[in-house]
Scaffold this motif. Structure first.
Motif, PDB file in Angstrom:
ATOM      1  N   LEU A  80       1.042  -1.143  -0.025  1.00  0.00           N
ATOM      2  CA  LEU A  80       0.074  -0.107   0.191  1.00  0.00           C
ATOM      3  C   LEU A  80       0.874   1.668  -0.071  1.00  0.00           C
ATOM      4  O   LEU A  80       0.732   2.410  -0.763  1.00  0.00           O
ATOM      5  N   MET A  83       2.280   2.509  -3.497  1.00  0.00           N
ATOM      6  CA  MET A  83       1.071   2.167  -4.270  1.00  0.00           C
ATOM      7  C   MET A  83       1.142   3.940  -4.082  1.00  0.00           C
ATOM      8  O   MET A  83       0.741   4.135  -5.105  1.00  0.00           O
ATOM      9  N   ALA A  84       0.755   3.797  -2.677  1.00  0.00           N
ATOM     10  CA  ALA A  84       0.472   5.460  -2.600  1.00  0.00           C
ATOM     11  C   ALA A  84       1.712   6.327  -3.418  1.00  0.00           C
ATOM     12  O   ALA A  84       1.303   7.653  -4.301  1.00  0.00           O
ATOM     13  N   THR A  87       1.464   6.419  -7.619  1.00  0.00           N
ATOM     14  CA  THR A  87       0.102   5.866  -7.950  1.00  0.00           C
ATOM     15  C   THR A  87       0.429   7.166  -8.964  1.00  0.00           C
ATOM     16  O   THR A  87       0.564   7.097 -10.516  1.00  0.00           O
ATOM     17  N   SER A 138       1.932  -4.408  -8.530  1.00  0.00           N
ATOM     18  CA  SER A 138       1.015  -2.977  -7.917  1.00  0.00           C
ATOM     19  C   SER A 138       1.344  -1.658  -8.976  1.00  0.00           C
ATOM     20  O   SER A 138       0.123  -1.465  -9.067  1.00  0.00           O
ATOM     21  N   SER A 142      -2.203   0.638 -10.843  1.00  0.00           N
ATOM     22  CA  SER A 142      -2.004   1.745 -11.019  1.00  0.00           C
ATOM     23  C   SER A 142      -2.533   2.658 -12.225  1.00  0.00           C
ATOM     24  O   SER A 142      -3.356   3.353 -12.236  1.00  0.00           O
ATOM     25  N   SER A 275     -13.008  10.263  -0.454  1.00  0.00           N
ATOM     26  CA  SER A 275     -11.966   9.730   0.791  1.00  0.00           C
ATOM     27  C   SER A 275     -12.248   9.796   1.702  1.00  0.00           C
ATOM     28  O   SER A 275     -12.328   8.094   2.681  1.00  0.00           O
ATOM     29  N   THR A 278     -13.614   5.618   2.057  1.00  0.00           N
ATOM     30  CA  THR A 278     -12.672   4.834   2.290  1.00  0.00           C
ATOM     31  C   THR A 278     -11.803   4.918   3.996  1.00  0.00           C
ATOM     32  O   THR A 278     -11.221   4.013   3.925  1.00  0.00           O
ATOM     33  N   GLU A 396      -6.596   7.961  -6.292  1.00  0.00           N
ATOM     34  CA  GLU A 396      -6.641   7.204  -5.969  1.00  0.00           C
ATOM     35  C   GLU A 396      -5.621   6.689  -5.052  1.00  0.00           C
ATOM     36  O   GLU A 396      -5.224   5.729  -3.821  1.00  0.00           O
ATOM     37  N   THR A 397      -4.516   7.900  -5.323  1.00  0.00           N
ATOM     38  CA  THR A 397      -3.151   8.432  -3.924  1.00  0.00           C
ATOM     39  C   THR A 397      -4.195   8.602  -1.936  1.00  0.00           C
ATOM     40  O   THR A 397      -3.852   8.025  -1.461  1.00  0.00           O
ATOM     41  N   ILE A 400      -6.135   5.722  -1.274  1.00  0.00           N
ATOM     42  CA  ILE A 400      -5.057   4.411  -0.564  1.00  0.00           C
ATOM     43  C   ILE A 400      -4.590   4.837   0.979  1.00  0.00           C
ATOM     44  O   ILE A 400      -4.495   4.348   2.214  1.00  0.00           O
ATOM     45  N   ALA A 404      -5.713   3.419   4.637  1.00  0.00           N
ATOM     46  CA  ALA A 404      -4.471   3.728   5.751  1.00  0.00           C
ATOM     47  C   ALA A 404      -4.785   3.679   6.659  1.00  0.00           C
ATOM     48  O   ALA A 404      -4.443   3.636   7.599  1.00  0.00           O
TER      49      ALA A 404
END
Length: 581
Positions: A80, A83-84, A87, A138, A142, A275, A278, A396-397, A400, A404
């Motif tokens: 994760l 990815m953050a 991305t 990953s 992305s 957000s 999420t 997407e960032t 994530i 988290a």
């Protein structure tokens, strides 16, 4: 008698609602799968999703065998975090290169790395090499998602079709969450982890095949950066200056998505609500387990039952979102989805019973597609095409990071306050975000309503290849111009500054010698010759009766038509045909 009539009326109303729901759902699905290119895009996405979930299951099982729960947790956290970080950078590919090509290379990248991981498993290489390959895979996902999100508006013919396509993708994703792990777990009972890895390779190859067959409208190439015009002295100062300029350009390019979101209040609120949801999605990494232990009294095995309820409801929510595609209430439906994630948490606080735990998970699952579909569609409708990939990367960032955050703070809150208070605080906080944003979301829906003149623009052949987002923006730039009978709209030799579409009435087109060339009526257009050839008006246009025109400014017309290859060709055909006559 009156009671039976009333009962019959209720049945009729109920039947009408169901019939309307079925009609709208099937109509939306049909619009997506009749569109050849959207169909291929959805099939590519579905195949890749199923393979990815099966792969994730296999990696988790392998990691557990290598290092137990600790290894699984560390791998998930590192993945994760990578990815953050990556991305925003990999999403720039979707705006810099053809999106179809980005998707193909993303699939190829993932297939190559997973193949390498499979070879490592067969050879018995150190575990860190497989962890590393699985983590950096990953990056390909992305870049694929950013390109997919940015490409969809180019393939959809109408805003309704765009919404339906996003709803279909969300439903497929919900189904893949079940099918993928089931396939992975099933294969692991009869085969090795390597077999599941190879299944994921095959899914990426299938996705590549589907994407390669997509026919994307060809856009005229954007002008590249100008060459550096420094002197040839080779001095260190010039080299450093050039490096600094490149660094500034790199930072500006990768941060463009965040800056675009920050400049548009509607876009910013959309990302904020997505957000907020999420944060709760991150919390659900922990909450179902605690509910299973404290409310269901089944222990950890009850998590599967709760997750199944959420997954089944998500499929139903996806179907419901598809049926809403033609309602044009994106902002309000998004708020509803966020409320479905927040308000039900309060139910457990009030009544911590097993039935309520299952009901909460059903609400969460049902609301998830409403959030996903409407967030994606609003972003696609509001964002300029040139930065759409980077905006999806920025979004997407944010997802994530907030996921988290939710998974990090929830255990602390549970330790300090217990389950009921934790769910109440989370539900109230996220619910407040949704309710406070509701007035603005209603304004957003008004902003996204089909503007006057859109239908006339869609009927003009040269605008046919333009995406719904571009057409929508052009329609919002139209200016209504009433002209009295007998008045001259433009004289031959005037400056060419506008493109006109006739909304009502008739105009006469004459040459300099007074010779009548033709008459034009509602739906016809004029003014494109002077704009495309950069010359003064080539004819005089006079209103035969009272006329209403819709005018488009020179800059907006040229940017739309000359920036799209097929639109430019069609416009040149019109110019050539009219000059001949």
């Amino acid at each position: 008698m009156s009671e039976s009539v009333a009962a019959g009326a209720k049945v009729g109303v109920g039947g009408g609602v169901v019939a309307s729901f079925v009609r709208e759902t099937t109509g939306s699905l049909r619009s997506v799968f009749v569109n050849r290119d959207l169909r291929r895009l959805q099939l590519a996405f579905a195949g890749s999703l199923v393979g990815n979930w099966a792969y994730a299951t296999a990696v988790a099982v392998w990691a557990y065998g290598v290092g137990g729960p600790k290894a699984v947790g560390i791998f998930a956290a590192v993945r994760l975090a990578l990815m953050a970080f990556a991305t925003p950078f990999v999403s720039t590919f979707a705006d810099r290169y053809p999106r179809k090509r980005v998707m193909i290379f993303s699939d190829l990248y993932c297939a190559t790395l997973i193949s390498a991981a499979t070879i490592c498993l067969y050879l018995g290489t150190p575990a860190w090499s497989i962890f590393a390959l699985a983590a950096v895979t990953s990056f390909g996902s992305s870049s694929f998602r950013a390109a997919q999100g940015a490409l969809t508006p180019q393939l959809a013919n109408t805003p309704d079709e765009l919404t339906a396509s996003n709803a279909t993708a969300s439903t497929l994703e919900s189904m893949a969450i079940f099918v993928g792990p089931a396939i992975g777990a099933g294969l692991l009972t009869i085969a090795d982890v390597e077999v599941v890895f190879l299944l994921n390779v095959a899914s990426f190859l299938l996705s590549m095949t589907m994407v390669s067959g997509i026919r994307v409208p060809v856009r005229s190439p954007s002008p590249g950066p100008k060459p550096h015009e420094g002197d040839d002295s080779g001095e260190v100062g010039d080299v450093l200056a050039e490096a600094e300029q490149k660094a500034e350009g790199f930072v500006a390019e990768t941060s463009a998505g965040f800056r675009t979101i920050g400049r548009d209040r509607d876009l910013l609120l959309t990302v904020l609500e997505g957000s907020a949801q999420t944060v709760l999605a991150g919390a659900t990494a922990v909450l179902p387990l605690v509910m299973a232990v404290e409310i269901l009294h089944t222990g950890a095995k009850g998590v599967g039952l709760l997750d199944s309820m959420s997954g089944l409801a998500a499929v139903a929510g996806g179907i419901f979102a598809i049926s809403r595609a033609s309602r044009h209430r994106l902002g309000q439906d998004l708020t509803t989805g966020v409320l479905l994630w927040s308000v039900p948490l309060l139910l457990v606080t009030i009544w911590p019973a097993p039935v309520m735990a299952f009901l909460v998970m059903a609400f969460l699952g049902f609301g998830n597609p409403l959030v996903d579909v409407n967030v994606f569609t609003v972003i696609q409708r509001l964002t300029p095409d040139a930065v759409l990939g980077r905006v999806f990367g920025a979004f997407e960032t944010c997802l994530i990071a907030t996921m988290a955050l939710g998974s990090a703070i929830t255990p602390v809150m549970l330790h300090e306050w217990g389950l009921r208070t934790t769910m109440a605080v989370l539900g109230l906080a996220v619910g407040a975000v949704a309710l406070l944003g509701l007035p603005r979301m209603r304004q957003l829906d008004h902003r996204l309503e089909a503007p006057a003149g859109l239908a006339l623009l869609q009927a003009v052949s040269m605008f046919g290849p333009l995406s719904p987002v571009t057409l929508d923006a052009l329609a919002r730039g139209l200016v209504r111009v009433p002209v009295a009978a007998g008045a001259v709209v433009v004289h031959e030799g005037d400056e060419s500054d506008r493109f006109y579409i006739i909304e009502s009435g008739t105009v006469r087109v004459t040459a300099a010698d007074g010779h009548e060339l033709r008459e034009e009526g509602p739906g016809d257009h004029f003014g494109e010759i002077g704009l495309l050839r950069d010359v003064p008006r080539t004819a005089t246009i006079t209103a035969v009766d009272d006329v209403v025109l819709l005018a488009l400014a020179r800059e907006e017309f040229l940017e739309a038509v000359t920036g799209q290859g097929e639109a430019r060709r069609l416009a040149e055909d019109v110019v050539t045909r009219r000059l001949r006559t």
